[in-house]
Motif scaffolding. Structure first.
Motif, PDB file in Angstrom:
ATOM      1  N   THR A 100      32.121  42.000  41.607  1.00 55.27           N
ATOM      2  CA  THR A 100      33.188  40.994  41.559  1.00 55.27           C
ATOM      3  C   THR A 100      32.736  39.730  40.850  1.00 55.27           C
ATOM      4  O   THR A 100      33.542  38.873  40.527  1.00 55.27           O
ATOM      5  N   LEU A 101      31.429  39.629  40.587  1.00 54.51           N
ATOM      6  CA  LEU A 101      30.924  38.442  39.898  1.00 54.51           C
ATOM      7  C   LEU A 101      31.608  38.292  38.555  1.00 54.51           C
ATOM      8  O   LEU A 101      31.615  39.221  37.760  1.00 54.51           O
ATOM      9  N   GLY A 102      32.153  37.110  38.330  1.00 55.53           N
ATOM     10  CA  GLY A 102      32.705  36.833  37.021  1.00 55.53           C
ATOM     11  C   GLY A 102      34.098  37.364  36.782  1.00 55.53           C
ATOM     12  O   GLY A 102      34.640  37.172  35.695  1.00 55.53           O
ATOM     13  N   ARG A 103      34.733  37.995  37.741  1.00 56.46           N
ATOM     14  CA  ARG A 103      36.092  38.493  37.555  1.00 56.46           C
ATOM     15  C   ARG A 103      37.006  37.299  37.324  1.00 56.46           C
ATOM     16  O   ARG A 103      37.002  36.340  38.084  1.00 56.46           O
ATOM     17  N   LEU A 104      37.780  37.352  36.224  1.00 50.73           N
ATOM     18  CA  LEU A 104      38.648  36.249  35.840  1.00 50.73           C
ATOM     19  C   LEU A 104      40.036  36.389  36.450  1.00 50.73           C
ATOM     20  O   LEU A 104      40.625  37.459  36.407  1.00 50.73           O
TER      21      LEU A 104
END
Lengths: 116, 112
Positions: A100-104
């Motif tokens: 989920t890191l960086g999901r825009l």
């Protein structure tokens, strides 16, 4: 549920004027706030981005203002030019775990038209 | 030089006829995303890969599938396209430790 709310939906500005687009968010875990510029038939391209540890970031004619307490940020385009006519998307992401890191999360977009 | 390349740029398919869109990247990023963008709307995340770890959004229709045979390539398969699937499909990549997402030019899908 819209994670990032953007306004206005469309904006018409005279050449040389200032264009201002506003965004608001609720999730306090967001810690990266980019703005993307998209021309018709093209993919979005990163324009400028900010982290919540600063209140303002300027790159050329483009400035992001960030208000952490209000959970709002805005894009200012100084001396707007016809070539700036495009759709602008604000977005937010967080340092989530793993995939989920960086999901825009995108705002709905603002269609900017700059008249010559 | 293009870093995220999508092919084809324009695709016309018949209603119900399977179609595959492709994305390749020269950035060696381990995260790849597929977005669907309809006219005058924000990009909507369909799924993403973190290395080979596949993550499907809860509201992505079963009609949409994806494959990632290696780091460089990713495919979007639409098994039975409907008229409502006509859209721009965007591929994006991100480095494991980075924040910036790099988008391709997109594939404009028309369903007739």
């Amino acid at each position: 549920q819209q994670q990032v709310k953007q306004s206005p939906q469309s904006l018409i500005v005279q050449k040389g004027g200032i264009s201002i687009i506003n965004c608001a968010y609720e999730n306090t875990a967001f810690d990266y706030f980019p703005w993307y510029q998209q021309f018709p038939g093209k993919g979005p391209a990163l324009l400028i981005a900010i982290r919540p540890d600063v209140s303002e970031k300027k790159e050329g004619r483009f400035t992001i203002s960030f208000n952490k307490s209000a959970k709002q940020f805005s894009l200012h385009i100084m001396d707007s030019q016809p070539g700036d006519s495009a759709t602008y998307f604000c977005a937010a992401s967080s340092r989530g775990r793993g995939s989920t890191l960086g999901r825009l999360y995108f705002g709905r977009g603002t269609q900017l038209t700059v008249w010559p | 030089d293009a870093m995220v390349i999508q092919n084809p740029r324009y695709q016309v398919t018949q209603f119900g006829k399977p179609v595959t869109l492709s994305c390749s990247q020269t950035l060696n990023h381990n995260v790849m995303y597929w977005y669907q963008q309809k006219s005058s709307q924000a990009p909507k995340l369909l799924f993403h890969y973190y290395d080979k770890d596949f993550n499907n959004e809860a509201d992505t229709p079963d009609n949409f599938q994806s494959r990632r045979p290696n780091t460089s390539f990713c495919f979007l398969d639409i098994r039975s396209p409907g008229l409502g699937d006509a859209a721009m499909y965007l591929c994006a990549t991100r480095d494991r430790g980075g924040t910036e997402a790099f988008f391709g030019q997109g594939t404009r899908l028309t369903v007739v």
